[in-house]
Scaffold this motif. Structure first.
Motif, PDB file in Angstrom:
ATOM      1  N   TYR A  68      -2.070   4.209 -13.591  1.00 18.44           N
ATOM      2  CA  TYR A  68      -2.543   3.409 -14.420  1.00 18.44           C
ATOM      3  C   TYR A  68      -3.602   2.422 -14.156  1.00 18.44           C
ATOM      4  N   ILE A  69      -3.387   2.041 -12.811  1.00 23.45           N
ATOM      5  CA  ILE A  69      -4.172   1.104 -12.342  1.00 23.45           C
ATOM      6  C   ILE A  69      -5.674   1.729 -12.199  1.00 23.45           C
ATOM      7  N   GLU A  70      -5.895   2.994 -11.735  1.00 19.31           N
ATOM      8  CA  GLU A  70      -6.963   3.745 -11.489  1.00 19.31           C
ATOM      9  C   GLU A  70      -7.686   3.945 -12.611  1.00 19.31           C
ATOM     10  N   LYS A  71      -7.044   4.126 -13.963  1.00 24.44           N
ATOM     11  CA  LYS A  71      -7.755   4.419 -14.838  1.00 24.44           C
ATOM     12  C   LYS A  71      -8.283   3.061 -15.584  1.00 24.44           C
ATOM     13  N   ARG A  72      -7.569   2.086 -15.272  1.00 23.85           N
ATOM     14  CA  ARG A  72      -7.937   0.689 -16.021  1.00 23.85           C
ATOM     15  C   ARG A  72      -9.261   0.302 -15.100  1.00 23.85           C
ATOM     16  N   LYS A  73      -9.203   0.386 -13.666  1.00 27.09           N
ATOM     17  CA  LYS A  73     -10.331   0.250 -12.850  1.00 27.09           C
ATOM     18  C   LYS A  73     -11.687   1.138 -13.339  1.00 27.09           C
ATOM     19  N   ARG A  74     -11.356   2.219 -13.501  1.00 27.51           N
ATOM     20  CA  ARG A  74     -12.690   3.018 -13.738  1.00 27.51           C
ATOM     21  C   ARG A  74     -13.125   2.528 -15.228  1.00 27.51           C
ATOM     22  N   LYS A  75     -12.141   2.351 -16.365  1.00 22.24           N
ATOM     23  CA  LYS A  75     -12.625   1.805 -17.637  1.00 22.24           C
ATOM     24  C   LYS A  75     -13.330   0.528 -17.544  1.00 22.24           C
ATOM     25  N   ILE A  76     -12.896  -0.589 -16.621  1.00 26.72           N
ATOM     26  CA  ILE A  76     -13.690  -1.758 -16.449  1.00 26.72           C
ATOM     27  C   ILE A  76     -15.033  -1.636 -15.777  1.00 26.72           C
ATOM     28  N   ASN A  77     -15.021  -0.612 -14.840  1.00 23.69           N
ATOM     29  CA  ASN A  77     -16.308  -0.508 -14.074  1.00 23.69           C
ATOM     30  C   ASN A  77     -17.318   0.279 -15.056  1.00 23.69           C
ATOM     31  N   LYS A  78     -16.672   1.205 -15.756  1.00 23.28           N
ATOM     32  CA  LYS A  78     -17.630   2.030 -16.665  1.00 23.28           C
ATOM     33  C   LYS A  78     -18.228   1.274 -17.706  1.00 23.28           C
ATOM     34  N   LYS A  79     -17.500  -0.058 -18.200  1.00 26.37           N
ATOM     35  CA  LYS A  79     -17.726  -0.789 -19.008  1.00 26.37           C
ATOM     36  C   LYS A  79     -19.176  -1.617 -18.423  1.00 26.37           C
ATOM     37  N   TYR A  80     -19.259  -1.815 -17.181  1.00 30.77           N
ATOM     38  CA  TYR A  80     -20.608  -2.326 -16.431  1.00 30.77           C
ATOM     39  C   TYR A  80     -21.302  -1.456 -15.875  1.00 30.77           C
ATOM     40  N   GLY A  81     -21.188  -0.152 -16.465  1.00 34.57           N
ATOM     41  CA  GLY A  81     -22.254   0.806 -15.873  1.00 34.57           C
ATOM     42  C   GLY A  81     -22.098   1.202 -14.280  1.00 34.57           C
ATOM     43  N   ILE A  82     -20.834   1.126 -13.770  1.00 31.45           N
ATOM     44  CA  ILE A  82     -20.585   1.275 -12.470  1.00 31.45           C
ATOM     45  C   ILE A  82     -19.872   2.862 -12.546  1.00 31.45           C
ATOM     46  N   ASP A  83     -20.465   3.779 -11.785  1.00 31.28           N
ATOM     47  CA  ASP A  83     -19.758   5.216 -11.767  1.00 31.28           C
ATOM     48  C   ASP A  83     -18.978   4.841 -10.414  1.00 31.28           C
ATOM     49  N   LEU A  84     -17.611   4.918 -10.424  1.00 35.34           N
ATOM     50  CA  LEU A  84     -16.728   4.950  -9.149  1.00 35.34           C
ATOM     51  C   LEU A  84     -16.865   6.094  -8.643  1.00 35.34           C
ATOM     52  N   LYS A 144       0.911  -1.152   0.039  1.00 39.20           N
ATOM     53  CA  LYS A 144      -0.014  -0.091   0.017  1.00 39.20           C
ATOM     54  C   LYS A 144       0.649   1.389   0.119  1.00 39.20           C
ATOM     55  N   ILE A 145       0.760   1.943  -1.223  1.00 36.17           N
ATOM     56  CA  ILE A 145       1.438   3.199  -1.141  1.00 36.17           C
ATOM     57  C   ILE A 145       0.560   4.617  -1.285  1.00 36.17           C
ATOM     58  N   GLU A 146       0.417   5.329  -0.691  1.00 36.00           N
ATOM     59  CA  GLU A 146      -0.456   6.698  -0.981  1.00 36.00           C
ATOM     60  C   GLU A 146       0.408   7.574  -1.868  1.00 36.00           C
ATOM     61  N   ASP A 147       0.465   7.148  -3.103  1.00 43.17           N
ATOM     62  CA  ASP A 147       1.182   8.275  -3.976  1.00 43.17           C
ATOM     63  C   ASP A 147       0.207   8.482  -5.238  1.00 43.17           C
ATOM     64  N   LYS A 148      -0.441   9.541  -5.115  1.00 44.18           N
ATOM     65  CA  LYS A 148      -1.400   9.721  -6.146  1.00 44.18           C
ATOM     66  C   LYS A 148      -0.586  10.393  -7.576  1.00 44.18           C
ATOM     67  N   PHE A 149       0.800  10.432  -7.467  1.00 51.86           N
ATOM     68  CA  PHE A 149       1.523  10.855  -8.691  1.00 51.86           C
ATOM     69  C   PHE A 149       2.134   9.733  -9.043  1.00 51.86           C
ATOM     70  N   SER A 150       1.940   8.606  -8.607  1.00 50.39           N
ATOM     71  CA  SER A 150       2.826   7.237  -9.226  1.00 50.39           C
ATOM     72  C   SER A 150       2.141   6.902 -10.358  1.00 50.39           C
ATOM     73  N   ILE A 151       3.179   6.851 -11.589  1.00 56.55           N
ATOM     74  CA  ILE A 151       2.611   6.416 -12.880  1.00 56.55           C
ATOM     75  C   ILE A 151       1.854   5.066 -12.797  1.00 56.55           C
ATOM     76  N   ILE A 152       2.187   4.028 -12.019  1.00 58.48           N
ATOM     77  CA  ILE A 152       1.719   2.828 -11.866  1.00 58.48           C
ATOM     78  C   ILE A 152       0.299   2.924 -11.181  1.00 58.48           C
ATOM     79  N   THR A 153       0.206   3.794 -10.140  1.00 58.40           N
ATOM     80  CA  THR A 153      -1.060   4.149  -9.538  1.00 58.40           C
ATOM     81  C   THR A 153      -2.064   4.562 -10.326  1.00 58.40           C
TER      82      THR A 153
END
Length: 302
Positions: free
Chosen positions: A276-292, A265-274
């Motif tokens: 990337y993961i957040e964008k992928r999560k939101r994209k997958i959720n959006k596909k199923y109609g979930i607004d994070l 667990k790393i609280e780093d909002k400026f991490s490239i990896i973080t």
């Protein structure tokens, strides 16, 4: 309704003062990435930040200094809702007389904010003003009226400060508490908890995929290096220690650092990896109609 509240909150949060943000975080149980050592903070803001970090014992002298100041002064904290609320959170008993004096000329909005800081404020004894926000509080808290749509819309339109959005959020939370649908709040908490677990599994899957690809690339690169070194060993006179230091250690170090960043667990909002993961999560959720974003707002209201 929640979407309208969220959109208005974003607008007001951008123009809110430091004091407003601190109090909103305090009352709502949120976090702020600020420290009380900031030289631009005044005493009340410093007190608020320390309370937010649960280290009250470090500012006793500062609290007493404000309490001993002349309350006849025009800009004394007892004449300001935000500052008085923070000081009430710091010392509830001391501020009771200041609260009584303050509420003599105020309405339900101010009383509701202060009632979060101290249970000794009785909303039923407070006179409502003609504001739309006071009208909403009157319908929800005093009359227990569930036909809320008109009052909510008018209050949201009138809100001009982040603390007023906080009041509207409390009214929305109260509405959920006595909503006629059985177990509404419990079902909402179950739903958000389930979505949170689902997103954790998505995040873990993305991290594993990321790590496997990185490992494969580095494994191939390592294979190429181990092939080239024996081939050109005599030609370039490689030394075994130099080779290990220059080629293998960096690869192993990179894999270790990558593993740490992915699975700890790393609280780093400026991490490239973080990001990337957040964008992928939101994209997958959006596909199923979930607004994070809406799910996050619902969680704050729990």
């Amino acid at each position: 309704m929640l979407q309208e509240i969220t959109e208005k909150k974003k607008i007001l949060m951008e123009k809110s003062s430091m004091l407003e943000q601190i109090l909103y975080a305090l009352l709502g149980g949120h976090q702020l990435n600020l420290t009380s050592s900031n030289p631009n903070l005044n005493n009340i803001e410093k007190i608020g930040l320390v309370l937010l970090n649960n280290t009250r014992n470090t500012i006793e002298s500062l609290i007493q200094k404000e309490q001993n100041s002349d309350n006849s002064f025009q800009f004394h904290y007892s004449k300001n809702l935000l500052e008085l609320t923070i000081m009430t959170l710091a010392d509830e008993e001391f501020e009771q007389s200041n609260i009584s004096s303050f509420l003599e000329t105020r309405g339900l909005k101010e009383a509701l904010v202060l009632s979060i800081a101290t249970p000794k404020v009785d909303l039923s004894k407070q006179t409502a003003t003609e504001s739309k926000i006071d009208n909403l509080i009157n319908h929800i808290y005093i009359k227990n009226d569930r036909s809320f749509t008109k009052q909510f819309i008018e209050a949201i339109q009138e809100a001009d400060e982040i603390i007023e959005i906080f009041v509207i959020e409390k009214c929305y939370e109260k509405l959920i508490d006595f909503h006629p649908v059985p177990n509404t709040k419990m079902n909402m908490q179950l739903l958000t908890s389930t979505i949170k677990k689902y997103n954790y599994r998505i995040e873990l899957k993305i991290k594993r995929q990321f790590f496997i690809w990185a490992f494969l690339i580095l494994f191939i690169l390592g294979g190429v290096i181990t092939y080239l070194i024996p081939t050109y060993w005599s030609q370039y006179d490689f030394g075994i220690l130099t080779t290990i230091t220059n080629y293998l250690f960096p690869i192993l170090t990179f894999l270790l650092v990558l593993y740490f960043f992915l699975f700890h667990k790393i609280e780093d909002k400026f991490s490239i990896i973080t990001n990337y993961i957040e964008k992928r999560k939101r994209k997958i959720n959006k596909k199923y109609g979930i607004d994070l974003e809406q799910i996050e707002e619902i969680e704050k209201l729990k």
